[in-house]
Design a protein around this motif. Structure first.
Motif, mmCIF file in Angstrom:
data_model
loop_
_atom_site.group_PDB
_atom_site.id
_atom_site.type_symbol
_atom_site.label_atom_id
_atom_site.label_comp_id
_atom_site.label_asym_id
_atom_site.label_seq_id
_atom_site.Cartn_x
_atom_site.Cartn_y
_atom_site.Cartn_z
ATOM 1 N N PRO A 1 0.825 -1.210 0.000
ATOM 2 C CA PRO A 1 0.000 0.000 0.000
ATOM 3 C C PRO A 1 0.861 1.262 0.000
ATOM 4 O O PRO A 1 2.053 1.216 0.275
ATOM 5 N N ASN A 2 0.232 2.367 -0.292
ATOM 6 C CA ASN A 2 0.920 3.654 -0.323
ATOM 7 C C ASN A 2 1.165 4.117 1.120
ATOM 8 O O ASN A 2 0.239 4.466 1.835
ATOM 9 N N VAL A 3 2.418 4.137 1.539
ATOM 10 C CA VAL A 3 2.774 4.446 2.921
ATOM 11 C C VAL A 3 2.427 5.893 3.254
ATOM 12 O O VAL A 3 1.950 6.191 4.355
ATOM 13 N N GLY A 4 2.637 6.805 2.323
ATOM 14 C CA GLY A 4 2.328 8.209 2.569
ATOM 15 C C GLY A 4 0.855 8.426 2.857
ATOM 16 O O GLY A 4 0.488 9.218 3.743
ATOM 17 N N LEU A 5 0.005 7.721 2.155
ATOM 18 C CA LEU A 5 -1.439 7.842 2.377
ATOM 19 C C LEU A 5 -1.811 7.329 3.767
ATOM 20 O O LEU A 5 -2.603 7.956 4.486
ATOM 21 N N ILE A 6 -1.241 6.213 4.172
ATOM 22 C CA ILE A 6 -1.547 5.640 5.485
ATOM 23 C C ILE A 6 -1.083 6.582 6.602
ATOM 24 O O ILE A 6 -1.800 6.805 7.586
ATOM 25 N N VAL A 7 0.108 7.150 6.459
ATOM 26 C CA VAL A 7 0.625 8.074 7.473
ATOM 27 C C VAL A 7 -0.255 9.316 7.546
ATOM 28 O O VAL A 7 -0.558 9.815 8.639
ATOM 29 N N GLY A 8 -0.689 9.822 6.408
ATOM 30 C CA GLY A 8 -1.567 10.993 6.384
ATOM 31 C C GLY A 8 -2.891 10.732 7.076
ATOM 32 O O GLY A 8 -3.374 11.559 7.853
ATOM 33 N N ILE A 9 -3.479 9.584 6.822
ATOM 34 C CA ILE A 9 -4.756 9.231 7.455
ATOM 35 C C ILE A 9 -4.571 9.080 8.968
ATOM 36 O O ILE A 9 -5.402 9.547 9.759
ATOM 37 N N ALA A 10 -3.476 8.448 9.377
ATOM 38 C CA ALA A 10 -3.213 8.280 10.805
ATOM 39 C C ALA A 10 -3.043 9.634 11.490
ATOM 40 O O ALA A 10 -3.521 9.838 12.616
ATOM 41 N N ALA A 11 -2.388 10.579 10.814
ATOM 42 C CA ALA A 11 -2.196 11.912 11.394
ATOM 43 C C ALA A 11 -3.528 12.633 11.547
ATOM 44 O O ALA A 11 -3.780 13.271 12.580
ATOM 45 N N VAL A 12 -4.394 12.529 10.553
ATOM 46 C CA VAL A 12 -5.708 13.173 10.641
ATOM 47 C C VAL A 12 -6.526 12.567 11.773
ATOM 48 O O VAL A 12 -7.178 13.290 12.540
ATOM 49 N N VAL A 13 -6.503 11.248 11.910
ATOM 50 C CA VAL A 13 -7.248 10.575 12.980
ATOM 51 C C VAL A 13 -6.719 11.022 14.346
ATOM 52 O O VAL A 13 -7.499 11.289 15.273
ATOM 53 N N ALA A 14 -5.396 11.151 14.473
ATOM 54 C CA ALA A 14 -4.812 11.577 15.746
ATOM 55 C C ALA A 14 -5.235 13.002 16.092
ATOM 56 O O ALA A 14 -5.586 13.289 17.244
ATOM 57 N N VAL A 15 -5.220 13.895 15.118
ATOM 58 C CA VAL A 15 -5.616 15.286 15.372
ATOM 59 C C VAL A 15 -7.084 15.363 15.769
ATOM 60 O O VAL A 15 -7.450 16.077 16.712
ATOM 61 N N VAL A 16 -7.939 14.631 15.082
ATOM 62 C CA VAL A 16 -9.370 14.630 15.421
ATOM 63 C C VAL A 16 -9.582 14.062 16.823
ATOM 64 O O VAL A 16 -10.401 14.587 17.587
ATOM 65 N N ALA A 17 -8.848 13.018 17.186
ATOM 66 C CA ALA A 17 -8.982 12.434 18.519
ATOM 67 C C ALA A 17 -8.546 13.430 19.590
ATOM 68 O O ALA A 17 -9.207 13.563 20.633
ATOM 69 N N ILE A 18 -7.450 14.144 19.346
ATOM 70 C CA ILE A 18 -6.987 15.141 20.319
ATOM 71 C C ILE A 18 -8.007 16.262 20.478
ATOM 72 O O ILE A 18 -8.313 16.673 21.602
ATOM 73 N N ILE A 19 -8.570 16.717 19.379
ATOM 74 C CA ILE A 19 -9.592 17.773 19.459
ATOM 75 C C ILE A 19 -10.814 17.281 20.227
ATOM 76 O O ILE A 19 -11.378 18.007 21.048
ATOM 77 N N ALA A 20 -11.226 16.042 19.984
ATOM 78 C CA ALA A 20 -12.374 15.493 20.684
ATOM 79 C C ALA A 20 -12.111 15.402 22.186
ATOM 80 O O ALA A 20 -12.985 15.737 23.001
ATOM 81 N N VAL A 21 -10.923 14.981 22.581
ATOM 82 C CA VAL A 21 -10.584 14.875 24.006
ATOM 83 C C VAL A 21 -10.580 16.271 24.656
ATOM 84 O O VAL A 21 -11.103 16.455 25.752
#
Length: 55
Positions: free
Chosen positions: A29-49
Motif C-alpha cells: 500500500p501507499n505508505v504516505g497515504l496511510i501516514v496521512g490518514i493516521a495523522a488526521v485521525v490523531a488530530v481529530v482524537a486530540i480535538i475530541a478529548v
C-alpha cells in the motif's frame, strides 16, 4: 552511394521488446497515504478529548 535513412526511434525489434515489457508491479500500500490518514485521525482524537475536557 546513398545510405538508407536510420529510424531515430530504433528498430522494430527494439520497439516490440519495449512494448512487451510488463509494467512495474506496485508493491504494498501507499505508505504516505496511510501516514496521512493516521495523522488526521490523531488530530481529530486530540480535538475530541480537548472538547470533552472543557465540557
Amino acid at each position: 552511394m546513398s545510405e538508407t535513412p536510420q529510424d531515430p526511434a530504433g528498430t522494430t525489434h527494439q520497439f516490440q521488446s519495449f512494448a512487451n515489457q510488463a509494467p512495474p508491479q506496485k508493491s504494498g500500500p501507499n505508505v504516505g497515504l496511510i501516514v496521512g490518514i493516521a495523522a488526521v485521525v490523531a488530530v481529530v482524537a486530540i480535538i475530541a478529548v480537548v472538547l470533552l475536557m472543557m465540557a
